[in-house]
Design an enzyme around this catalytic site. Structure first.
Site, PDB file in Angstrom:
ATOM      1  N   LYS A  23       0.740  -1.023  -0.174  1.00 54.06           N
ATOM      2  CA  LYS A  23       0.191   0.210  -0.222  1.00 54.06           C
ATOM      3  C   LYS A  23       1.040   1.110  -0.140  1.00 54.06           C
ATOM      4  O   LYS A  23       1.738   1.387   1.306  1.00 54.06           O
ATOM      5  CB  LYS A  23      -1.153   0.039   1.120  1.00 54.06           C
ATOM      6  CG  LYS A  23      -1.297   1.497   1.675  1.00 54.06           C
ATOM      7  CD  LYS A  23      -2.881   1.311   2.492  1.00 54.06           C
ATOM      8  CE  LYS A  23      -3.372   2.507   3.407  1.00 54.06           C
ATOM      9  NZ  LYS A  23      -4.271   2.602   3.946  1.00 54.06           N
TER      10      LYS A  23
ATOM     11  N   LYS B 109       1.212   5.447   0.768  1.00 54.53           N
ATOM     12  CA  LYS B 109       0.525   6.854   1.298  1.00 54.53           C
ATOM     13  C   LYS B 109       0.598   7.386  -0.175  1.00 54.53           C
ATOM     14  O   LYS B 109       1.726   8.023   0.051  1.00 54.53           O
ATOM     15  CB  LYS B 109       0.182   6.836   2.491  1.00 54.53           C
ATOM     16  CG  LYS B 109       0.102   7.809   3.594  1.00 54.53           C
ATOM     17  CD  LYS B 109      -0.712   7.870   3.719  1.00 54.53           C
ATOM     18  CE  LYS B 109      -1.884   6.826   3.801  1.00 54.53           C
ATOM     19  NZ  LYS B 109      -3.495   6.947   4.665  1.00 54.53           N
TER      20      LYS B 109
ATOM     21  N   ASP C 232      -3.317   4.674  -1.372  1.00 57.16           N
ATOM     22  CA  ASP C 232      -4.332   6.082  -0.682  1.00 57.16           C
ATOM     23  C   ASP C 232      -4.433   7.265  -0.692  1.00 57.16           C
ATOM     24  O   ASP C 232      -3.287   7.984   0.230  1.00 57.16           O
ATOM     25  CB  ASP C 232      -4.620   5.652   0.828  1.00 57.16           C
ATOM     26  CG  ASP C 232      -5.368   5.901   1.543  1.00 57.16           C
ATOM     27  OD1 ASP C 232      -6.136   6.700   0.770  1.00 57.16           O
ATOM     28  OD2 ASP C 232      -5.150   5.894   3.012  1.00 57.16           O
TER      29      ASP C 232
ATOM     30  N   HIS D 113      -8.257  -1.647   8.581  1.00 56.32           N
ATOM     31  CA  HIS D 113      -6.781   0.169   8.546  1.00 56.32           C
ATOM     32  C   HIS D 113      -6.188  -0.295  10.149  1.00 56.32           C
ATOM     33  O   HIS D 113      -6.575  -0.850  10.966  1.00 56.32           O
ATOM     34  CB  HIS D 113      -7.732   1.259   8.493  1.00 56.32           C
ATOM     35  CG  HIS D 113      -7.467   2.331   8.995  1.00 56.32           C
ATOM     36  ND1 HIS D 113      -7.739   2.766  10.331  1.00 56.32           N
ATOM     37  CD2 HIS D 113      -7.050   2.857   8.401  1.00 56.32           C
ATOM     38  CE1 HIS D 113      -7.189   4.530   9.847  1.00 56.32           C
ATOM     39  NE2 HIS D 113      -6.692   4.576   9.155  1.00 56.32           N
TER      40      HIS D 113
ATOM     41  N   HIS E 231       0.550  -0.163  10.649  1.00 58.28           N
ATOM     42  CA  HIS E 231       2.073   0.499  10.424  1.00 58.28           C
ATOM     43  C   HIS E 231       3.729  -0.357  11.506  1.00 58.28           C
ATOM     44  O   HIS E 231       4.055   0.888  11.481  1.00 58.28           O
ATOM     45  CB  HIS E 231       2.103   1.576  11.606  1.00 58.28           C
ATOM     46  CG  HIS E 231       0.943   3.289  10.908  1.00 58.28           C
ATOM     47  ND1 HIS E 231      -0.581   2.492   9.809  1.00 58.28           N
ATOM     48  CD2 HIS E 231       1.257   4.468  10.541  1.00 58.28           C
ATOM     49  CE1 HIS E 231      -0.314   3.804   9.748  1.00 58.28           C
ATOM     50  NE2 HIS E 231       0.170   4.408   9.764  1.00 58.28           N
TER      51      HIS E 231
ATOM     52  N   ARG F  95      -2.705  14.319  18.160  1.00 61.59           N
ATOM     53  CA  ARG F  95      -2.061  14.206  16.954  1.00 61.59           C
ATOM     54  C   ARG F  95      -2.576  15.622  16.192  1.00 61.59           C
ATOM     55  O   ARG F  95      -3.411  16.224  15.884  1.00 61.59           O
ATOM     56  CB  ARG F  95      -2.432  13.318  16.191  1.00 61.59           C
ATOM     57  CG  ARG F  95      -2.002  12.462  14.988  1.00 61.59           C
ATOM     58  CD  ARG F  95      -2.237  11.684  13.998  1.00 61.59           C
ATOM     59  NE  ARG F  95      -1.631  11.743  12.782  1.00 61.59           N
ATOM     60  CZ  ARG F  95      -2.204  10.381  12.495  1.00 61.59           C
ATOM     61  NH1 ARG F  95      -2.848   9.186  12.135  1.00 61.59           N
ATOM     62  NH2 ARG F  95      -1.296  10.333  10.787  1.00 61.59           N
TER      63      ARG F  95
HETATM   64  O1  LIG Z   1      -5.214   4.290   6.015  1.00 59.83           O
HETATM   65  C1  LIG Z   1      -5.460   5.116   6.259  1.00 59.83           C
HETATM   66  O2  LIG Z   1      -5.535   6.022   5.862  1.00 59.83           O
HETATM   67  C2  LIG Z   1      -4.212   5.056   7.383  1.00 59.83           C
HETATM   68  O3  LIG Z   1      -3.357   4.854   7.441  1.00 59.83           O
HETATM   69  C3  LIG Z   1      -4.652   6.740   8.484  1.00 59.83           C
HETATM   70  C4  LIG Z   1      -3.616   7.267   8.771  1.00 59.83           C
HETATM   71  O4  LIG Z   1      -3.712   8.044   9.328  1.00 59.83           O
HETATM   72  C5  LIG Z   1      -2.250   7.479   7.675  1.00 59.83           C
HETATM   73  O5  LIG Z   1      -2.592   7.871   6.974  1.00 59.83           O
HETATM   74  C6  LIG Z   1      -1.316   8.068   8.511  1.00 59.83           C
HETATM   75  O6  LIG Z   1      -0.365   7.440   9.185  1.00 59.83           O
HETATM   76  O7  LIG Z   1      -0.701   9.398   8.137  1.00 59.83           O
HETATM   77 MG   LIG Z   2      -6.984   4.751   3.973  1.00 59.15          MG
END
Ligand SMILES: O=C([O-])C(=O)C[C@H](O)[C@@H](O)C(=O)[O-]
Ligand SMILES: [Mg+2]
Length: 422
Positions: free
Chosen positions: A191, A193, A221, A320, A349, A402
């Site tokens: 995945k 980001k 994403d 998620h 993560h 956060r």
């Molecule tokens: O799938 C997502 O949107 C995420 O994992 C949200 C998280 O907050 C992610 O964007 C991050 O850690 O910056």
């Molecule tokens: Mg997402």
């Protein structure tokens, strides 16, 4: 026979753990991620663990809930939910994007209840000598696959030493990050980001990943960073490349518009994030895959309820993650093991952190998956020294909510939050 297990004490300990400067559509991760560790003790000496967000409003609600639950039976989960709901009737203000970063609406009661439910299930499992997955209907898989979660990132937080992952601001660096993560963990899905660089650059990165990893399912994403036309352009260009496109555009209406023409399924952890958002989401066919997350879907049992609803309405189910520690990984693993409908590798993560509050050694990734613990409860132990250290770190770091956007704006005063941005 006295078959009750009374809660005699609940402690909620906020902790902070080091977090690299990971970029996303709303800014950049601050130097520490915040979590709250919930520990429940009982009259029979059994203890249970839960993990959740640690933003200030959430901590206040956790404390209220903890007081309300003390004295209850750890099997009385339905009554606990009702008691939390009643106690929070005057305190359901959304934490906005501060709580989970990128979730725009969700149910406060579900978020508050979740870590207590997980801790009670940990205790129930210990009491009967069975893993939590058995309490959720039984594991349908021995191991749970996770995906390599790639981020554009800076080399270091300003003024700090570079972290071991280095800078990743273009396609080559993203491929190198993927290679390194996959070599270390064996992940079989990827995945990325997005929502960080202009869409053409993110398309280029996805294509480069496809060239380097021809058989890994890929996801992108951008966290609602794109307009409907931009989303459709990206979706068309990545036809046949992505297994799903996650939250390209804001809101169910926009997602439905994209979904009508998108060649691949759309997934979400932004526009369907609470039970009352499911019916309109289904009615509009806004998403084809829902990312579950027990932290805001009300714990493990309610996440299974979500799974049943998704199955009924023909929606796929993925999972998620936000920056998390080992208690959350344990809960996610038991839930995923006991959720037959889950058919995608879960997000995590995990590779981005280098400290934890649990004793090491339980979760060794092999071929991108972790074995489901077979020991009673969640199958993890708290490392009390680590908990104390990460709590000290919380006190010292000064972060209380956060705030990816605020951090970015402190570093780059011209930065503005925009959704969609492109
Ligand atoms: O799938 C997502 O949107 C995420 O994992 C949200 C998280 O907050 C992610 O964007 C991050 O850690 O910056
Ligand atoms: Mg997402």
């Amino acid at each position: 026979m006295n078959d009750q297990l009374r809660i005699t004490g609940i402690t909620v300990t906020p902790v902070a753990f080091r977090d690299p400067p990971l970029l996303n559509a709303v800014g950049v991760h601050e130097p520490y991620a915040l979590r709250a560790i919930v520990e429940i003790t009982t009259d029979q000496g059994l203890t249970g663990l839960g993990e959740t967000y640690a933003d200030e409003g959430h901590l206040r609600r956790l404390d209220r809930a903890a007081r309300a639950l003390t004295g209850m039976d750890v099997y009385a989960l339905g009554a606990m939910y009702q008691r939390i709901a009643a106690g929070l009737a005057d305190d359901t203000g959304a934490d906005g994007s501060g709580l989970t970063g990128l979730i725009t609406s969700s149910s406060t009661v579900d978020r508050v209840f979740s870590p207590f439910e997980v801790a009670c299930l940990d205790i129930q499992g210990k009491a009967v000598g069975r893993p939590v997955s058995d309490l959720l209907g039984g594991a349908v898989r021995d191991e749970v696959p996770f995906s390599a979660y790639l981020f554009y990132k800076w080399a270091a937080h300003p003024g700090a030493e570079p972290d071991p992952w280095g800078e990743a601001l273009d396609a080559d660096a993203i491929v190198a990050q993927a290679r390194r993560m996959i070599d270390a963990y064996g992940f079989t899905a990827i995945k990325l980001k997005g929502g960080v660089l202009p869409p053409e650059e993110e398309i280029e990165a996805v294509r480069a990943l496809r060239a380097e990893f021809p058989s890994h399912p890929l996801r992108l994403d951008p966290n609602a960073a794109w307009s409907v036309p931009t989303s459709l352009k990206v979706a068309t260009e990545l036809d046949g490349v992505l297994e799903y496109l996650e939250d390209p555009t804001p809101g169910q209406k926009g997602m439905a518009e994209v979904a009508r023409q998108s060649p691949m399924p759309l997934a979400t952890n932004m526009c369907v994030v609470a039970f009352d958002e499911l019916a309109p989401g289904v009615a509009q066919d806004a998403v084809q895959v829902v990312l579950s997350d027990h932290h805001y879907w009300g714990g493990l049992h309610r996440s299974k309820l979500l799974s049943g609803i998704c199955e009924t309405f023909g929606l796929g189910l993925s999972m998620h993650s936000n920056s998390h520690l080992g208690i959350s990984l344990a809960a996610m693993t038991h839930l995923a093991a006991a959720t037959p409908h889950l058919s995608y590798a879960c997000d995590t993560h995990w590779p981005w952190k280098d400290e934890d509050v649990i004793q090491p050694g339980v979760f060794a990734f092999a071929d991108g998956a972790v074995r489901v613990p077979r020991t009673p409860g969640l199958g993890i132990e708290l490392d009390r020294d680590a908990l104390a250290r990460l709590h000290e770190q919380y006190l010292a770091c000064g972060l209380r909510n956060r705030d990816d956007t605020g951090y970015m704006q402190r570093l780059h005063p011209g930065y503005r939050l925009r959704s969609p941005r492109w």
